[in-house]
Design an enzyme around this catalytic site. Structure first.
Site, mmCIF file in Angstrom:
data_model
loop_
_atom_site.group_PDB
_atom_site.id
_atom_site.type_symbol
_atom_site.label_atom_id
_atom_site.label_comp_id
_atom_site.label_asym_id
_atom_site.label_seq_id
_atom_site.Cartn_x
_atom_site.Cartn_y
_atom_site.Cartn_z
ATOM 1 N N VAL A 179 22.745 18.939 24.076
ATOM 2 C CA VAL A 179 22.802 20.106 24.853
ATOM 3 C C VAL A 179 20.623 20.530 24.365
ATOM 4 C CG1 VAL A 179 23.375 22.796 24.487
ATOM 5 C CG2 VAL A 179 24.876 21.246 24.476
ATOM 6 N N ASP A 180 20.246 20.643 25.532
ATOM 7 C CA ASP A 180 18.898 20.571 25.293
ATOM 8 C C ASP A 180 18.143 21.723 25.943
ATOM 9 O OD1 ASP A 180 16.093 20.606 25.000
ATOM 10 O OD2 ASP A 180 15.951 18.258 26.699
#
Length: 305
Positions: A179-180
């Protein structure tokens, strides 16, 4: 003679050490490789039965531990290997401390020095209680696993790893996603967030003619007939930026749904597009997809509604 019991105990603990190393580093290696590495390491207890003096040397034992790590995790590059080996030794020393604690708690009668060096006992004449095998091993397993789980449960606010399932024509595909918060890619028409997935992780689930489209977006733009009919309504082209390069295009597809597993929550959404890139997203295979943070927000809002 307690050779069989000593071998069993050594095999279980070698496998435990490799499993905890896998757990800490989140390596996606097969479990059978972990147990194969444990089995190979356990064979060292037969060293005193051989006529070769070198098999009892420290260098040989280090060599065995190196082979155990390679068998369990493979050798992709030197840094990857050294990290695996370093954590394996760290886990070994930590678990050894737990073993000392179990030893004192259970008040075994045999000599402590022999207990700490079970794989290397000369003659195998020291008694090892089945109570120690039945009770001691689960205790050490429980203490070690739960101790290292505390490290895993530390939350990283910006980026984090989660498991997810992507469904393509009702076929679930398990991925590991990062999750960026830096991923802000949207489809300009539908406003759906786009998650990035490595082509290698999906290639076996895609038609052969479709792989070339994801490898080269120009094929899709020049000749849409190359796309199978059942995929036509799923594909789209989205502009995106790469550092140092502007005006790039990426081919995306619409999955049936995506299920995310985060913090014991199961989140599901269909409002997402998946962009395929022909490159590895992680050099050490820690993750194979980059998740837009908005996808999680949308999935949570759908769950509430």
């Amino acid at each position: 003679m307690y050779l069989d019991i000593i071998w069993l105990l050594n095999f279980l603990f070698d496998s435990l050490l490799l499993y905890l190393t896998r757990f800490i580093l989140k390596r996606r290696t097969k479990k059978w490789r972990v147990f194969l590495g444990g089995f190979f390491g356990s064979l060292i207890i037969f060293a005193p039965l051989t006529p070769f003096a070198m098999v009892s040397s420290t260098i040989f034992k280090i060599f065995i531990s190196i082979l155990m790590v390679i068998i369990a995790f493979g050798f992709k590059r030197m840094k990857y290997f050294l990290v695996n080996l370093a954590v394996f030794y760290l886990v070994t020393f930590a678990t050894g401390g737990a073993m000392i604690g179990v030893h004192y708690l259970m008040n075994f009668d045999y000599n402590l020095a022999n207990a700490l060096f079970l794989p290397y006992i000369q003659g195998f004449g020291d008694p090892i209680s089945w109570i120690f095998v039945i009770l001691g091993f689960p205790i050490v397993w429980y203490l070690s696993k739960n101790t290292f789980e505390q490290f895993e449960n530390v939350k990283i606010q910006a980026d984090q790893l989660i498991d997810l399932d992507v469904f393509i024509f009702h076929q679930p595909i398990r991925l590991k996603g990062l999750v960026d918060s830096g991923n802000q890619l949207y489809d300009p028409l539908t406003k759906r967030p786009v998650m990035i997935v490595s082509l290698d992780s999906l290639s076996e689930y895609l038609p052969n003619e479709l792989r070339s489209v994801f490898e080269n977006v120009n094929q899709f733009l020049d000749d849409e007939n190359v796309v199978p009919v059942e995929w036509m309504n799923r594909l789209s082209v989205v502009p995106y930026r790469v550092v140092g390069q502007d005006h790039q295009l990426i081919v995306t597809f619409r999955p049936d749904k995506v299920i995310l597993y985060q913090d014991k929550e199961v989140l599901q959404t269909e409002k997402v597009l998946i962009g395929i890139v022909n490159q590895k997203l992680s050099s050490d295979d820690t993750f194979d997809s980059i998740i837009h943070p908005k996808i999680i927000t949308i999935a949570k809002s759908q769950q509430v509604s």
